[in-house]
Design a protein around this motif. Structure first.
Motif, PDB file in Angstrom:
ATOM      1  N   VAL A  64       0.839  -1.201   0.000  1.00 63.92           N
ATOM      2  CA  VAL A  64       0.000   0.000   0.000  1.00 63.92           C
ATOM      3  C   VAL A  64       0.878   1.257   0.000  1.00 63.92           C
ATOM      4  CG1 VAL A  64      -1.794   1.278   1.229  1.00 63.92           C
ATOM      5  CG2 VAL A  64      -1.849  -1.228   1.183  1.00 63.92           C
ATOM      6  N   PHE A  65       1.945   1.245   0.790  1.00 66.10           N
ATOM      7  CA  PHE A  65       2.852   2.394   0.855  1.00 66.10           C
ATOM      8  C   PHE A  65       3.471   2.668  -0.518  1.00 66.10           C
ATOM      9  CE2 PHE A  65       7.185   4.078   1.513  1.00 66.10           C
ATOM     10  CZ  PHE A  65       6.876   5.268   2.152  1.00 66.10           C
ATOM     11  N   GLU A  66       3.945   1.623  -1.175  1.00 62.40           N
ATOM     12  CA  GLU A  66       4.560   1.788  -2.498  1.00 62.40           C
ATOM     13  C   GLU A  66       3.543   2.322  -3.500  1.00 62.40           C
ATOM     14  OE1 GLU A  66       6.944  -0.834  -5.914  1.00 62.40           O
ATOM     15  OE2 GLU A  66       6.368  -1.778  -4.003  1.00 62.40           O
ATOM     16  N   THR A  67       2.324   1.774  -3.476  1.00 61.54           N
ATOM     17  CA  THR A  67       1.265   2.232  -4.383  1.00 61.54           C
ATOM     18  C   THR A  67       0.929   3.693  -4.119  1.00 61.54           C
ATOM     19  OG1 THR A  67       0.320  -0.004  -4.481  1.00 61.54           O
ATOM     20  CG2 THR A  67      -1.112   1.823  -5.149  1.00 61.54           C
ATOM     21  N   LEU A  68       0.849   4.055  -2.850  1.00 56.86           N
ATOM     22  CA  LEU A  68       0.515   5.426  -2.464  1.00 56.86           C
ATOM     23  C   LEU A  68       1.583   6.405  -2.928  1.00 56.86           C
ATOM     24  CD1 LEU A  68      -1.313   7.392  -0.826  1.00 56.86           C
ATOM     25  CD2 LEU A  68       0.098   6.847   1.173  1.00 56.86           C
ATOM     26  N   MET A  69       2.841   6.091  -2.700  1.00 49.68           N
ATOM     27  CA  MET A  69       3.923   6.996  -3.076  1.00 49.68           C
ATOM     28  C   MET A  69       3.979   7.184  -4.599  1.00 49.68           C
ATOM     29  SD  MET A  69       5.324   8.115  -0.321  1.00 49.68           S
ATOM     30  CE  MET A  69       3.707   8.045   0.454  1.00 49.68           C
TER      31      MET A  69
END
Length: 348
Positions: A333-338
């Motif tokens: 989720v963090f990678e997708t968000l960034m």
């Protein structure tokens, strides 16, 4: 032309109904649109420029109250509506426009509404796979629209209007700094934990985001407040998270969401609000499917590890979480968000 809309009773559905209002105004710019809906909806409707006025529905969801509906319809006769469009599919939702003697009463057949509706549409669910398509189709003559393929493209997605002074006032009210990036979390879901990404995953994601020098704002209703508290308790940097669940009125939540750089959300009504505010958002789906009510935004990324619709009220895990949501890891989720934030910044 004066039109009365009998609106839906849920945040997400009400948000998607704005596509109908926008379409009606596009087709007839001088049309006056009044929306009858639960009183809480006024916070949303006031931020929809297409709506002339909201009319509070004083009858609770699920209550038949035939006499009250007759009296409401009788009172509305003086408004001289040319048309009513009834969005809920229930029999009782069509009674007030009938009692109001509105000449043209439009809606899907629903619960055998012959007579109550005189512009009756027969719904082929396969022909209109998205809820927003079913709403927008009612703006057009029924002989012109036989499937979603007949709808003019692109569909006008929901778009809320928020004033800067409203945002500034909301931030000041809750002592939220305006000089740091804000990432919003919407960890609640109407039907309980089975549609929620686990609180411990939200906590882990929050700590990753805080390392990027951002603050976390948690949104939700009063019943989502304990989830927000659990997220903060499980964070390493809980002091960088503000739990607004249960603390805001809906209009205040909308104003603060509009100040956020991006949103991470379950499948919920606030997801549709964030989409209508044109916020970059990552939507996390489990048993419910994005095939019917996805976030209507080009800035949305959906993460889902299973396919199809699963009528699940309780998940597999002890806390009631569904395994398909447990399996979505914070790092993903963090990678997708960034990546989403970078993409949206480049496109602006």
């Amino acid at each position: 032309m004066k039109t009365l809309i009998i609106g839906p009773s849920w945040v997400g559905d009400m948000m998607m109904s704005q596509s109908l209002y926008r379409t009606l105004k596009h087709l007839q710019p001088t049309m006056e649109i009044d929306v009858m809906a639960p009183a809480w909806c006024r916070a949303l409707l006031s931020k929809m420029p297409e709506v002339n006025q909201s009319i509070a529905m004083p009858i609770s969801h699920g209550e038949f109250a035939l006499a009250k509906r007759y009296q409401l319809g009788k009172e509305l006769r003086n408004n001289q509506y040319d048309q009513a469009i009834i969005l809920p599919n229930s029999f009782k939702s069509a009674l007030i426009p009938f009692f109001a003697k509105i000449p043209k009463r439009t809606g899907w057949k629903g619960e055998m509404r012959y007579g109550l509706l005189n512009d009756l549409r027969q719904l082929d669910k396969q022909a209109f796979p998205l809820m927003v398509e079913r709403y927008v189709a009612l703006a057009y003559p029924k002989q012109d629209i036989h499937s979603a393929k007949d709808l003019p493209q692109p569909i006008l997605w929901p778009k809320l209007s928020v004033e800067k002074d409203e945002v500034d006032q909301a931030l000041a009210t809750f002592n939220i700094p305006s000089d740091v990036p804000l990432i919003g979390f919407c960890p609640g879901a109407e039907f309980g934990p089975a549609k929620r990404w686990p609180d411990y995953h939200y906590a882990a994601l929050a700590d990753l985001i805080v390392k990027q020098h951002a603050k976390i704002i948690i949104f939700g209703s009063e019943k989502d407040k304990p989830v927000g508290e659990q997220i903060i308790a499980k964070m390493v940097h809980g002091d960088q998270c503000i739990n607004l669940a249960g603390q805001t009125k809906l209009d205040q939540a909308i104003n603060v969401i509009s100040a956020c750089k991006a949103i991470v959300t379950n499948d919920s009504g606030l997801m549709h609000v964030a989409a209508a505010l044109d916020k970059p958002l990552v939507a996390l789906y489990g048993p419910s499917s994005p095939d019917f009510t996805p976030p209507l935004s080009n800035k949305a990324e959906v993460i889902r590890l299973i396919t199809g619709y699963h009528r699940v009220r309780k998940g597999d895990a002890e806390q009631g979480y569904h395994q398909s949501l447990i399996d979505i890891k914070p790092d993903q989720v963090f990678e997708t968000l960034m990546k989403l934030i970078v993409r949206c910044e480049k496109s602006n």
